[in-house]
Design a protein around this motif. Structure first.
Motif, PDB file in Angstrom:
ATOM      1  N   SER A  57      13.028   8.272  -6.597  1.00  0.00           N
ATOM      2  CA  SER A  57      13.458   9.238  -6.268  1.00  0.00           C
ATOM      3  C   SER A  57      13.744   9.369  -5.287  1.00  0.00           C
ATOM      4  CB  SER A  57      11.328   9.040  -5.783  1.00  0.00           C
ATOM      5  OG  SER A  57      12.007  10.564  -4.455  1.00  0.00           O
ATOM      6  N   ALA A  58      14.430  10.916  -5.326  1.00  0.00           N
ATOM      7  CA  ALA A  58      14.661  11.517  -4.214  1.00  0.00           C
ATOM      8  C   ALA A  58      14.561  12.182  -3.033  1.00  0.00           C
ATOM      9  CB  ALA A  58      15.505  12.566  -4.982  1.00  0.00           C
ATOM     10  N   VAL A  59      12.959  12.121  -3.511  1.00  0.00           N
ATOM     11  CA  VAL A  59      12.061  12.339  -1.841  1.00  0.00           C
ATOM     12  C   VAL A  59      12.938  12.110  -0.731  1.00  0.00           C
ATOM     13  CG1 VAL A  59      10.559   9.702  -1.363  1.00  0.00           C
ATOM     14  CG2 VAL A  59       9.451  12.273  -0.624  1.00  0.00           C
ATOM     15  N   TYR A  60      12.556  12.467   0.460  1.00  0.00           N
ATOM     16  CA  TYR A  60      12.536  12.685   1.772  1.00  0.00           C
ATOM     17  C   TYR A  60      12.751  11.573   2.281  1.00  0.00           C
ATOM     18  CZ  TYR A  60      15.143  17.288   1.312  1.00  0.00           C
ATOM     19  OH  TYR A  60      16.385  18.392   0.592  1.00  0.00           O
ATOM     20  N   VAL A  61      13.041  10.691   3.009  1.00  0.00           N
ATOM     21  CA  VAL A  61      12.212   9.467   3.693  1.00  0.00           C
ATOM     22  C   VAL A  61      13.036   9.324   5.431  1.00  0.00           C
ATOM     23  CG1 VAL A  61      12.218   6.948   3.949  1.00  0.00           C
ATOM     24  CG2 VAL A  61      12.292   7.816   1.708  1.00  0.00           C
ATOM     25  N   ILE A  62      12.707   9.876   6.206  1.00  0.00           N
ATOM     26  CA  ILE A  62      12.422   9.798   7.314  1.00  0.00           C
ATOM     27  C   ILE A  62      11.738   8.364   8.053  1.00  0.00           C
ATOM     28  CG2 ILE A  62      12.495  10.434  10.154  1.00  0.00           C
ATOM     29  CD1 ILE A  62      12.021  12.610   9.021  1.00  0.00           C
ATOM     30  N   ASP A  78       0.776  -0.971  -0.077  1.00  0.00           N
ATOM     31  CA  ASP A  78       0.172  -0.025  -0.511  1.00  0.00           C
ATOM     32  C   ASP A  78       0.898   1.199   0.269  1.00  0.00           C
ATOM     33  OD1 ASP A  78      -2.408   1.424   0.527  1.00  0.00           O
ATOM     34  OD2 ASP A  78      -2.288   1.783   2.026  1.00  0.00           O
ATOM     35  N   ALA A  79       1.982   1.191   1.217  1.00  0.00           N
ATOM     36  CA  ALA A  79       3.241   2.774   0.741  1.00  0.00           C
ATOM     37  C   ALA A  79       3.521   2.922  -0.263  1.00  0.00           C
ATOM     38  CB  ALA A  79       3.969   1.786   1.940  1.00  0.00           C
ATOM     39  N   LEU A  80       3.841   1.904  -1.032  1.00  0.00           N
ATOM     40  CA  LEU A  80       4.432   1.497  -2.844  1.00  0.00           C
ATOM     41  C   LEU A  80       3.487   2.897  -4.028  1.00  0.00           C
ATOM     42  CD1 LEU A  80       7.013  -1.131  -3.044  1.00  0.00           C
ATOM     43  CD2 LEU A  80       7.572   0.972  -2.611  1.00  0.00           C
ATOM     44  N   ALA A  81       2.564   2.191  -3.269  1.00  0.00           N
ATOM     45  CA  ALA A  81       1.105   2.523  -4.641  1.00  0.00           C
ATOM     46  C   ALA A  81       0.804   3.669  -4.403  1.00  0.00           C
ATOM     47  CB  ALA A  81      -0.257   1.361  -3.812  1.00  0.00           C
ATOM     48  N   GLN A  82       0.840   4.231  -2.798  1.00  0.00           N
ATOM     49  CA  GLN A  82       0.017   5.613  -2.249  1.00  0.00           C
ATOM     50  C   GLN A  82       1.719   6.837  -2.728  1.00  0.00           C
ATOM     51  OE1 GLN A  82      -2.494   6.595  -1.258  1.00  0.00           O
ATOM     52  NE2 GLN A  82      -3.150   5.090  -0.273  1.00  0.00           N
ATOM     53  N   ILE A  83       2.680   6.483  -2.959  1.00  0.00           N
ATOM     54  CA  ILE A  83       3.548   7.365  -3.369  1.00  0.00           C
ATOM     55  C   ILE A  83       3.533   6.966  -4.611  1.00  0.00           C
ATOM     56  CG2 ILE A  83       6.713   6.962  -3.316  1.00  0.00           C
ATOM     57  CD1 ILE A  83       6.745   5.051  -0.871  1.00  0.00           C
ATOM     58  N   ALA A  84       3.544   6.032  -5.755  1.00  0.00           N
ATOM     59  CA  ALA A  84       3.028   5.867  -7.113  1.00  0.00           C
ATOM     60  C   ALA A  84       1.968   7.650  -7.325  1.00  0.00           C
ATOM     61  CB  ALA A  84       3.416   4.533  -7.920  1.00  0.00           C
ATOM     62  N   ASP A 108      34.165  11.343 -14.954  1.00  0.00           N
ATOM     63  CA  ASP A 108      34.606  10.730 -15.710  1.00  0.00           C
ATOM     64  C   ASP A 108      33.530  10.666 -16.846  1.00  0.00           C
ATOM     65  OD1 ASP A 108      36.890  10.294 -15.350  1.00  0.00           O
ATOM     66  OD2 ASP A 108      36.740   8.808 -14.717  1.00  0.00           O
ATOM     67  N   ASP A 109      32.281  12.065 -16.833  1.00  0.00           N
ATOM     68  CA  ASP A 109      30.909  11.335 -17.593  1.00  0.00           C
ATOM     69  C   ASP A 109      29.494  11.021 -17.162  1.00  0.00           C
ATOM     70  OD1 ASP A 109      31.577  13.645 -19.078  1.00  0.00           O
ATOM     71  OD2 ASP A 109      32.934  13.343 -20.149  1.00  0.00           O
ATOM     72  N   GLU A 110      30.029  10.268 -16.272  1.00  0.00           N
ATOM     73  CA  GLU A 110      29.132   8.429 -16.210  1.00  0.00           C
ATOM     74  C   GLU A 110      28.308   9.341 -15.166  1.00  0.00           C
ATOM     75  OE1 GLU A 110      28.074   5.953 -17.452  1.00  0.00           O
ATOM     76  OE2 GLU A 110      29.641   6.461 -19.324  1.00  0.00           O
ATOM     77  N   PRO A 111      26.813   9.665 -14.898  1.00  0.00           N
ATOM     78  CA  PRO A 111      26.021  10.176 -14.007  1.00  0.00           C
ATOM     79  C   PRO A 111      26.529   9.306 -12.365  1.00  0.00           C
ATOM     80  CG  PRO A 111      24.672   9.375 -15.479  1.00  0.00           C
ATOM     81  CD  PRO A 111      26.312   8.522 -16.248  1.00  0.00           C
ATOM     82  N   VAL A 112      26.249  10.207 -11.049  1.00  0.00           N
ATOM     83  CA  VAL A 112      26.224   9.301  -9.763  1.00  0.00           C
ATOM     84  C   VAL A 112      24.931   9.780  -9.922  1.00  0.00           C
ATOM     85  CG1 VAL A 112      26.950   9.285  -8.036  1.00  0.00           C
ATOM     86  CG2 VAL A 112      28.239   9.605  -9.928  1.00  0.00           C
ATOM     87  N   GLU A 113      24.496   8.593  -8.593  1.00  0.00           N
ATOM     88  CA  GLU A 113      22.849   8.935  -8.321  1.00  0.00           C
ATOM     89  C   GLU A 113      23.181   8.522  -6.852  1.00  0.00           C
ATOM     90  OE1 GLU A 113      19.357   9.033  -9.877  1.00  0.00           O
ATOM     91  OE2 GLU A 113      20.919   8.593 -11.812  1.00  0.00           O
ATOM     92  N   LEU A 114      22.423   9.760  -6.573  1.00  0.00           N
ATOM     93  CA  LEU A 114      22.207  11.191  -5.087  1.00  0.00           C
ATOM     94  C   LEU A 114      20.954  10.778  -4.914  1.00  0.00           C
ATOM     95  CD1 LEU A 114      26.172  12.804  -5.072  1.00  0.00           C
ATOM     96  CD2 LEU A 114      25.346  10.111  -4.147  1.00  0.00           C
ATOM     97  N   THR A 115      20.885  11.149  -3.492  1.00  0.00           N
ATOM     98  CA  THR A 115      19.603  11.464  -2.831  1.00  0.00           C
ATOM     99  C   THR A 115      20.109  13.279  -2.593  1.00  0.00           C
ATOM    100  OG1 THR A 115      19.912  10.926  -0.728  1.00  0.00           O
ATOM    101  CG2 THR A 115      19.139   9.009  -1.771  1.00  0.00           C
ATOM    102  N   SER A 116      18.988  13.912  -2.830  1.00  0.00           N
ATOM    103  CA  SER A 116      18.886  15.290  -1.901  1.00  0.00           C
ATOM    104  C   SER A 116      20.179  15.753  -1.295  1.00  0.00           C
ATOM    105  CB  SER A 116      18.050  16.292  -1.711  1.00  0.00           C
ATOM    106  OG  SER A 116      16.477  15.747  -3.373  1.00  0.00           O
ATOM    107  N   PRO A 139       4.132  11.991  -2.745  1.00  0.00           N
ATOM    108  CA  PRO A 139       4.699  12.699  -1.226  1.00  0.00           C
ATOM    109  C   PRO A 139       5.889  13.035  -1.964  1.00  0.00           C
ATOM    110  CG  PRO A 139       4.886  10.405  -0.699  1.00  0.00           C
ATOM    111  CD  PRO A 139       5.120  11.033  -2.494  1.00  0.00           C
ATOM    112  N   GLU A 140       6.193  15.460  -0.963  1.00  0.00           N
ATOM    113  CA  GLU A 140       7.214  15.260  -0.648  1.00  0.00           C
ATOM    114  C   GLU A 140       7.925  14.756   0.583  1.00  0.00           C
ATOM    115  OE1 GLU A 140       8.750  20.399   0.760  1.00  0.00           O
ATOM    116  OE2 GLU A 140       6.736  19.052   0.177  1.00  0.00           O
ATOM    117  N   LEU A 141       7.543  14.074   1.634  1.00  0.00           N
ATOM    118  CA  LEU A 141       8.167  13.584   2.441  1.00  0.00           C
ATOM    119  C   LEU A 141       7.323  11.825   2.874  1.00  0.00           C
ATOM    120  CD1 LEU A 141      10.213  14.753   5.575  1.00  0.00           C
ATOM    121  CD2 LEU A 141       8.610  13.320   6.043  1.00  0.00           C
TER     122      LEU A 141
END
Length: 210
Positions: free
Chosen positions: A54-59, A19-25, A137-145, A29-31
């Motif tokens: 997603s890079a959404v904030y997660v606590i 349910d959490a994943l469905a609600q997020i999709a 080296d021109d390869e993207p790196v995935e980082l959260t905010s 949400p912002e957080l």
């Protein structure tokens, strides 16, 4: 959830991991406040799935004895954690502190006007603050905010030795009340993601942080 609503937040609750994943999709949400002890899909698996797209904030919420889950959660990209039991006021304070980070982008990351001044280059590492992008080296790196903010802060003074408290105050804010070792996990992740380019920015060992 009710206490957050009382404080003016728009809250949607999920009954389990699916349910959490469905609600997020559906709601983007912002957080997210994520209990790692969810029924069905585990909280850690939910967090892995969130970070794929997603890079959404997660606590994350952890039990006092769940040190391993807490560390795994931070490795997977959680922005903060709270140990149960906790007071509703602490949760509200943490939520507000995390949300404020989006208004404190280092290196002008929040600006809509993009220019070469927004780009920092160190060895093979490129940090584009205007676009919130990092590449090696021109390869993207995935980082959260939050991970981007930490890297951008370090890039402002490459090779400088920061104490844990200095990094916490610069990135998490002066009102941060959690574990000051939170940055260690992020820096370890940066070292793995950036490879040799990390030496230009992270030119010191974690043992030097105090």
């Amino acid at each position: 959830g009710s206490y957050l609503r009382t404080e003016g937040f728009d809250v949607v609750e999920a009954v389990d991991g699916e349910d959490a994943l469905a609600q997020i999709a559906q709601r983007a949400p912002e957080l997210i406040v994520l209990d790692l002890r969810l029924p069905g899909i585990s909280g850690l698996d939910v967090l892995r799935e969130i970070r794929r797209t997603s890079a959404v904030y997660v606590i994350v919420l952890t039990a006092r004895a769940d040190e391993t889950d807490k560390l795994i959660g931070l490795e997977l990209g959680a922005d903060d954690y709270i140990t149960k039991p906790f007071s509703p006021r602490e949760l509200v304070a943490r939520v507000r502190a995390v949300l404020r980070r989006g208004r404190e982008d280092p290196l002008g990351a929040g600006s809509s006007d993009h220019s070469d001044d927004d780009v920092t280059r160190l060895a093979g590492l490129t940090i584009d603050a205007g676009r919130h992008e990092v590449s090696v080296d021109d390869e993207p790196v995935e980082l959260t905010s939050l991970e981007f903010q930490l890297l951008a802060t370090l890039a402002e003074a490459p090779g400088r030795v920061f104490t844990r408290r200095q990094l916490i105050e610069r990135v998490w804010g002066r009102d941060f009340s959690g574990d000051v070792r939170l940055g260690d996990v992020r820096i370890s992740k940066h070292r793995r993601a950036l490879g040799d380019a990390a030496d230009e920015v992270l030119g010191w060992s974690l043992s030097e942080m105090c």
